[in-house]
Scaffold this active site. Structure first.
Site, PDB file in Angstrom:
ATOM      1  CD  GLU A   1      82.306 -15.478  70.842  1.00  0.00           C
ATOM      2  OE1 GLU A   1      81.611 -15.529  71.880  1.00  0.00           O
ATOM      3  OE2 GLU A   1      83.505 -15.800  70.842  1.00  0.00           O
ATOM      4  CB  SER A   2      77.781 -20.751  70.868  1.00  0.00           C
ATOM      5  OG  SER A   2      77.622 -20.092  72.086  1.00  0.00           O
TER       6      SER A   2
ATOM      7  CB  CYS B   1      82.895 -27.798  73.107  1.00  0.00           C
ATOM      8  SG  CYS B   1      82.593 -26.033  73.344  1.00  0.00           S
TER       9      CYS B   1
ATOM     10  CE  LYS C   1      92.446 -23.345  71.345  1.00  0.00           C
ATOM     11  NZ  LYS C   1      92.374 -22.088  72.043  1.00  0.00           N
TER      12      LYS C   1
ATOM     13  CB  VAL D   1      84.933 -24.840  68.872  1.00  0.00           C
ATOM     14  CG1 VAL D   1      86.157 -25.210  68.083  1.00  0.00           C
ATOM     15  CG2 VAL D   1      84.955 -25.505  70.239  1.00  0.00           C
TER      16      VAL D   1
END
Length: 239
Positions: free
Chosen positions: A83-84, A30, A57, A70
């Site tokens: 949240e990245s 990802c 999941k 993710v």
């Protein structure tokens, strides 16, 4: 690089976060989760990884991140962050020894504005290959992506710097990098042909030890991507 097999529906929830570590909930391929891995590695933070099967999941994961996406982080105190961009900024503030974001409020705002602009570019990496597979004419989308790359190239030209916020890598470089790493998988590397400074930036990024530590081989990426577009993603490919 973490090599743990992914947790799917029906799997037992992992135990507590090891002392002195932070936990990353991730998926090996990802690009959003890679942002967080880049920051963890760049800052030398001890972490353990739990990979999630994003197609199937585990129920317990929604207690960690109600969005089911993710990356997410969990601290030993049970605090959860997801949240990245938020996970990356959190890490930069908490583990402040090697800052990736500038301390100057205006410079920090500039990086956030640039990230906001870049978030409008990432959909092209998915729309163009999907359009091609469906036999659609994607030439307009390709032209738009080339223009966006041209704008990024111009930014580097105007700044006269090696990276997007100076002559060393900072947060914004890591936030953008995962999609450039995947250009070849999406068959979009030709979009860099007329952007020499941006191309040089990608070459410099490939030399970065942190980038090297979070990469897969191109063969591995391509093999995973094949399973992904067939609708049966093999998240454990290569393990």
């Amino acid at each position: 690089m973490a090599t743990e097999k992914c947790f799917a529906k029906g799997s037992a929830a992992p135990g507590p976060v090891p002392k002195g570590h932070i936990r990353l909930y991730s998926m090996r391929f990802c690009p959003f989760a890679q942002r967080t891995r880049l920051v963890l590695n760049a800052k030398g933070i001890k972490y353990d990884t739990i990979n999630i099967n994003l197609k199937d999941k585990p129920d317990w994961y929604f207690e960690k991140n109600p969005l089911g996406l993710v990356p997410a982080l969990e601290t030993t105190a049970g605090q959860l962050i997801y949240e990245s961009p938020i996970t990356c900024e959190y890490l930069d503030e908490v583990y402040s020894e090697k800052k990736l974001l500038p301390s100057d409020p205006f410079e920090k705002a500039q990086q956030k504005m640039m990230l906001e602009q870049f978030s409008k570019i990432t959909p092209y990496f998915y729309k163009i290959p999907t359009g091609k597979r469906n036999g659609e004419d994607v030439s307009g989308l390709v032209a738009e992506l080339k223009q966006k790359f041209s704008n990024l190239n111009e930014d580097l030209v105007n700044k006269k710097t090696k990276y997007f916020a100076g002559d060393s890598i900072t947060m914004i470089d890591y936030m953008m990098w995962p999609w450039f790493e995947r250009l070849e998988i999406f068959e979009l590397q030709h979009c860099l042909d007329e952007t020499p400074e941006l191309k040089k930036w990608t070459e410099r990024m490939l030399e970065d030890p942190t980038v090297k530590a979070t990469m897969h081989s191109m063969d591995t990426y391509k093999a995973f991507y094949k399973t992904y577009i067939e609708g049966k993603p093999n998240y454990d490919y290569g393990l």
